[in-house]
Design a protein around this motif. Sequence first.
Motif, PDB file in Angstrom:
ATOM      1  N   GLU A 129       0.991  -1.265  -0.092  1.00 46.79           N
ATOM      2  CA  GLU A 129       0.008  -0.033  -0.062  1.00 46.79           C
ATOM      3  C   GLU A 129       0.735   1.191   0.007  1.00 46.79           C
ATOM      4  O   GLU A 129       0.442   2.222  -0.548  1.00 46.79           O
ATOM      5  N   GLN A 130       1.922   1.147   0.792  1.00 51.16           N
ATOM      6  CA  GLN A 130       2.910   2.052   0.839  1.00 51.16           C
ATOM      7  C   GLN A 130       4.300   1.662   0.381  1.00 51.16           C
ATOM      8  O   GLN A 130       4.468   0.566   0.641  1.00 51.16           O
ATOM      9  N   LYS A 131       5.083   2.252  -0.508  1.00 51.10           N
ATOM     10  CA  LYS A 131       6.343   1.737  -1.080  1.00 51.10           C
ATOM     11  C   LYS A 131       7.593   2.310  -0.164  1.00 51.10           C
ATOM     12  O   LYS A 131       8.792   1.798  -0.570  1.00 51.10           O
ATOM     13  N   ALA A 132       7.429   3.262   0.544  1.00 51.86           N
ATOM     14  CA  ALA A 132       8.446   4.048   1.244  1.00 51.86           C
ATOM     15  C   ALA A 132       8.017   4.443   2.775  1.00 51.86           C
ATOM     16  O   ALA A 132       6.729   4.541   2.754  1.00 51.86           O
ATOM     17  N   ALA A 133       9.032   4.758   3.503  1.00 55.88           N
ATOM     18  CA  ALA A 133       8.498   5.194   4.884  1.00 55.88           C
ATOM     19  C   ALA A 133       9.627   6.334   5.032  1.00 55.88           C
ATOM     20  O   ALA A 133      10.665   6.204   4.758  1.00 55.88           O
ATOM     21  N   ALA A 134       9.251   7.323   5.887  1.00 53.53           N
ATOM     22  CA  ALA A 134      10.138   8.280   6.351  1.00 53.53           C
ATOM     23  C   ALA A 134       9.737   8.833   7.655  1.00 53.53           C
ATOM     24  O   ALA A 134       8.552   8.888   8.176  1.00 53.53           O
ATOM     25  N   VAL A 135      10.895   9.190   8.511  1.00 52.47           N
ATOM     26  CA  VAL A 135      10.935   9.584   9.774  1.00 52.47           C
ATOM     27  C   VAL A 135      11.757  10.685  10.145  1.00 52.47           C
ATOM     28  O   VAL A 135      12.604  11.023   8.869  1.00 52.47           O
ATOM     29  N   HIS A 136      11.402  11.528  11.258  1.00 55.22           N
ATOM     30  CA  HIS A 136      12.393  12.665  11.413  1.00 55.22           C
ATOM     31  C   HIS A 136      13.900  12.285  11.610  1.00 55.22           C
ATOM     32  O   HIS A 136      14.839  13.109  11.061  1.00 55.22           O
ATOM     33  N   ASP A 137      14.163  11.308  12.432  1.00 53.52           N
ATOM     34  CA  ASP A 137      15.404  10.639  12.878  1.00 53.52           C
ATOM     35  C   ASP A 137      15.264   9.070  12.934  1.00 53.52           C
ATOM     36  O   ASP A 137      14.311   8.728  13.492  1.00 53.52           O
ATOM     37  N   ILE A 138      16.405   8.555  13.044  1.00 56.22           N
ATOM     38  CA  ILE A 138      16.447   7.138  13.136  1.00 56.22           C
ATOM     39  C   ILE A 138      15.915   6.695  14.607  1.00 56.22           C
ATOM     40  O   ILE A 138      15.404   5.973  14.718  1.00 56.22           O
ATOM     41  N   ASP A 139      16.322   7.421  15.583  1.00 57.54           N
ATOM     42  CA  ASP A 139      15.637   7.131  16.935  1.00 57.54           C
ATOM     43  C   ASP A 139      14.049   7.427  17.077  1.00 57.54           C
ATOM     44  O   ASP A 139      13.602   6.876  18.012  1.00 57.54           O
ATOM     45  N   ARG A 140      13.396   8.134  16.097  1.00 55.30           N
ATOM     46  CA  ARG A 140      12.027   7.956  16.091  1.00 55.30           C
ATOM     47  C   ARG A 140      11.580   6.650  15.533  1.00 55.30           C
ATOM     48  O   ARG A 140      10.445   6.186  15.996  1.00 55.30           O
ATOM     49  N   LEU A 141      12.485   6.092  14.655  1.00 56.23           N
ATOM     50  CA  LEU A 141      12.077   4.833  13.849  1.00 56.23           C
ATOM     51  C   LEU A 141      12.167   3.661  14.956  1.00 56.23           C
ATOM     52  O   LEU A 141      11.345   3.049  15.176  1.00 56.23           O
ATOM     53  N   ALA A 142      13.156   3.743  15.533  1.00 56.19           N
ATOM     54  CA  ALA A 142      13.506   2.582  16.617  1.00 56.19           C
ATOM     55  C   ALA A 142      14.486   2.779  17.554  1.00 56.19           C
ATOM     56  O   ALA A 142      15.412   3.334  17.282  1.00 56.19           O
ATOM     57  N   ARG A 143      14.065   2.345  18.769  1.00 58.85           N
ATOM     58  CA  ARG A 143      15.304   2.194  19.799  1.00 58.85           C
ATOM     59  C   ARG A 143      15.708   0.675  20.513  1.00 58.85           C
ATOM     60  O   ARG A 143      16.257   0.652  21.302  1.00 58.85           O
ATOM     61  N   ASP A 144      14.914  -0.098  19.889  1.00 59.65           N
ATOM     62  CA  ASP A 144      15.115  -1.857  20.284  1.00 59.65           C
ATOM     63  C   ASP A 144      15.493  -2.247  18.810  1.00 59.65           C
ATOM     64  O   ASP A 144      14.871  -2.310  17.826  1.00 59.65           O
ATOM     65  N   PRO A 145      16.711  -3.101  18.859  1.00 62.15           N
ATOM     66  CA  PRO A 145      17.237  -3.724  17.712  1.00 62.15           C
ATOM     67  C   PRO A 145      16.198  -4.767  17.138  1.00 62.15           C
ATOM     68  O   PRO A 145      16.414  -4.932  15.819  1.00 62.15           O
ATOM     69  N   ARG A 146      15.445  -5.263  17.844  1.00 58.87           N
ATOM     70  CA  ARG A 146      14.337  -6.123  17.117  1.00 58.87           C
ATOM     71  C   ARG A 146      13.324  -5.359  16.263  1.00 58.87           C
ATOM     72  O   ARG A 146      13.181  -5.882  15.209  1.00 58.87           O
ATOM     73  N   ASP A 147      13.037  -4.074  16.685  1.00 57.51           N
ATOM     74  CA  ASP A 147      12.180  -3.193  15.755  1.00 57.51           C
ATOM     75  C   ASP A 147      12.961  -3.028  14.414  1.00 57.51           C
ATOM     76  O   ASP A 147      12.411  -2.893  13.279  1.00 57.51           O
ATOM     77  N   LEU A 148      14.176  -2.479  14.818  1.00 61.17           N
ATOM     78  CA  LEU A 148      15.199  -2.158  13.670  1.00 61.17           C
ATOM     79  C   LEU A 148      15.062  -3.477  12.655  1.00 61.17           C
ATOM     80  O   LEU A 148      14.974  -2.823  11.273  1.00 61.17           O
ATOM     81  N   GLU A 149      15.386  -4.614  13.049  1.00 63.05           N
ATOM     82  CA  GLU A 149      15.565  -5.813  12.017  1.00 63.05           C
ATOM     83  C   GLU A 149      14.285  -5.722  11.239  1.00 63.05           C
ATOM     84  O   GLU A 149      14.475  -6.421  10.256  1.00 63.05           O
ATOM     85  N   ASP A 150      13.125  -5.423  11.901  1.00 63.16           N
ATOM     86  CA  ASP A 150      11.882  -5.503  11.121  1.00 63.16           C
ATOM     87  C   ASP A 150      11.799  -4.674   9.936  1.00 63.16           C
ATOM     88  O   ASP A 150      11.513  -5.068   8.853  1.00 63.16           O
ATOM     89  N   THR A 166      16.809  13.998   9.005  1.00 63.50           N
ATOM     90  CA  THR A 166      18.321  14.590   9.406  1.00 63.50           C
ATOM     91  C   THR A 166      19.269  13.847   8.587  1.00 63.50           C
ATOM     92  O   THR A 166      20.523  14.177   8.839  1.00 63.50           O
ATOM     93  N   GLY A 167      19.027  12.894   7.793  1.00 62.03           N
ATOM     94  CA  GLY A 167      20.182  12.006   6.820  1.00 62.03           C
ATOM     95  C   GLY A 167      20.931  11.095   7.564  1.00 62.03           C
ATOM     96  O   GLY A 167      21.756  10.480   7.397  1.00 62.03           O
ATOM     97  N   SER A 168      20.119  10.738   8.983  1.00 67.41           N
ATOM     98  CA  SER A 168      20.790   9.879   9.836  1.00 67.41           C
ATOM     99  C   SER A 168      20.357   8.358   9.439  1.00 67.41           C
ATOM    100  O   SER A 168      20.855   7.358   9.895  1.00 67.41           O
ATOM    101  N   LEU A 169      19.386   8.281   8.495  1.00 65.93           N
ATOM    102  CA  LEU A 169      18.885   6.819   8.168  1.00 65.93           C
ATOM    103  C   LEU A 169      19.082   6.327   6.559  1.00 65.93           C
ATOM    104  O   LEU A 169      18.685   7.272   6.058  1.00 65.93           O
ATOM    105  N   GLY A 176      24.821   1.605   5.114  1.00 68.95           N
ATOM    106  CA  GLY A 176      23.829   2.009   5.936  1.00 68.95           C
ATOM    107  C   GLY A 176      22.948   1.336   6.884  1.00 68.95           C
ATOM    108  O   GLY A 176      22.877   1.985   7.908  1.00 68.95           O
ATOM    109  N   ARG A 177      22.904  -0.033   6.678  1.00 70.30           N
ATOM    110  CA  ARG A 177      22.133  -0.736   7.528  1.00 70.30           C
ATOM    111  C   ARG A 177      23.082  -1.188   8.698  1.00 70.30           C
ATOM    112  O   ARG A 177      22.623  -1.219  10.083  1.00 70.30           O
ATOM    113  N   ALA A 178      24.543  -1.185   8.323  1.00 72.00           N
ATOM    114  CA  ALA A 178      25.289  -1.624   9.593  1.00 72.00           C
ATOM    115  C   ALA A 178      25.363  -0.367  10.604  1.00 72.00           C
ATOM    116  O   ALA A 178      25.426  -0.246  11.614  1.00 72.00           O
TER     117      ALA A 178
END
Length: 552
Positions: A129-150, A166-169, A176-178
């Motif tokens: 339904e959506q092909k991309a995602a955007a957040v303000h900064d990576i810490d808004r996306l995830a602070r738990d490694p399990r969520d990041l892996e998803d 912010t260009g951090s993601l 970039g993933r590392a």
Amino acid sequence: MTDLAQLLATPGESLDGIAISGDEARAQLGVELYPLPVQTLRGLWVAIYLRISDDKAEDLKGVRRQAVDTIRHVLHRGAAGVVIYEENDTSAFRKKRIPLTDGEGNRYFVWRVIRPRWQAMLSSLRSGEQKAAAVHDIDRLARDPRDLEDAIELAEFVGRRFEGVTGSLDLNSDNGRAMARVMVAMANKASADTSRRTKRKHRELAEEGVPVGSQRPFGWKADKLTLEPAEASEIRTAVMKIRGGVKPTGIMADWQDRGILTPHGNTWRWSPFMSMLRNPRLCGFRSRQVREVKETGAVHDRWEIVKRADGTEVVGKWEKIIDREEWEDLVAKIGKASTPAGSYDEGGRRKYLLTGLVRCGRCPGHPNMSGGRTTVKGDQGYWRYKCESRLDGGCGGNTRHMGKVDELITKLVFQHHDRLMAAAGQTPQDPDPVDTARLAEIDELLADLYSGWKAKKVPSSDYFTMRQDLAREREELVAANAATERSAISRTVAEDVRHRWDSAPVAEKSAFLSRYLRAVIIMPIEPVWSERSRKMVRPWAFNRDLIEPVWL
């Protein structure tokens, strides 16, 4: 048509669920496209994820700031449309315990970060339904490694694009993933450090007897120190009734009927109601909640009084509602640990007066009889007590008119109660009073002992040994005192219910009857020969001789 500009300019307005095309949004906000080479989201519907961990003011200002920057970011980069997923006042670090079941049906528990809108966004990205995602900064996306892996899974194997203002993601390349894994690990460590410092600060405040928390506790005003008279009175009455034999569920049902609400303005539910009663705050002591995890993974929460390193208990700076002895007796009645989670919306409201007391006289062991309704011809019916069916362990054949049984037992108990009161001259003798002078003496000795130890006049070995002996003696005296008070309170509650029987809740009436009755045995109605019908029949007339009260 969605007016995105108006929504972004409206304070306190949630943006969750808003969907708007890119061209329409760019026209409303006056956003121009970047040159084609940097239109990294060209032609893509983009999920915008907004999150902030703490919004005490509940004004949505934090997520609103993220929204303004993130929406403009994706529009500049050619997004075909945006869908907003907003989670205000939601942590990406704190975990909650949830039950799972393995392939063999075995139940176990795991601890996970719970973010419903985050999961909804991932589902939309998986479905396309959506092909991309955007957040303000990576810490808004995830602070738990399990969520990041998803998120990495979607980027690496499904081809979804993730961008940060912010260009951090950057989840679209190996480097970039590392780097994202490193940054989330550091954000997780920062959250853990903050949690540790916060716990240490709360421990310091606890040892000073300072109340904490954003919400006032029930029974106190907003300053958490001064009593709210009406609520404090309700607590005192509830404690007295429970100590006198009324079930907590009956008190809770009564509160719901009378519209007594929580400080949040909600009706009372089981867990917060019982937690409020178990909290040592009621008797003026600083408390903390302790979580015990069993080997099976089951969790039990209980309250305990905060103690300093030297073992002394911390007295709070607020006004108490009940005495320490009253609270200890209350907890002895209702238990220290929480019961399994449940809805209990109706507060365990009791329907039938003699539930738990009526027993079947036909079945061996006299099992309990339940209440129900019998329908007879003419579409009329009556309530009855009935034995369970044979499949449920009963005989299924013993039943009696509920109203007539209730009326008979109530009359007999009233007569029994009045005889006891008359025999005692309306002033029944309590057990021998507890040596309250000795209780006061022990409290004084404990205070002097602590002062001597702090002044290094009493060796630590002597201090802790003597303190343990005095504390044990005090507990024994308090228990004896509670038993004496419980007897007096039970009598007081009984007298009160006796004089307002017609208006008293069913729970209080049942407690009154249970004060005098062990059980009510309902004997079966044996068939007799009827000359008129020339067969064995059961008499319809109510026979009070077949109702046998068993007195305590």
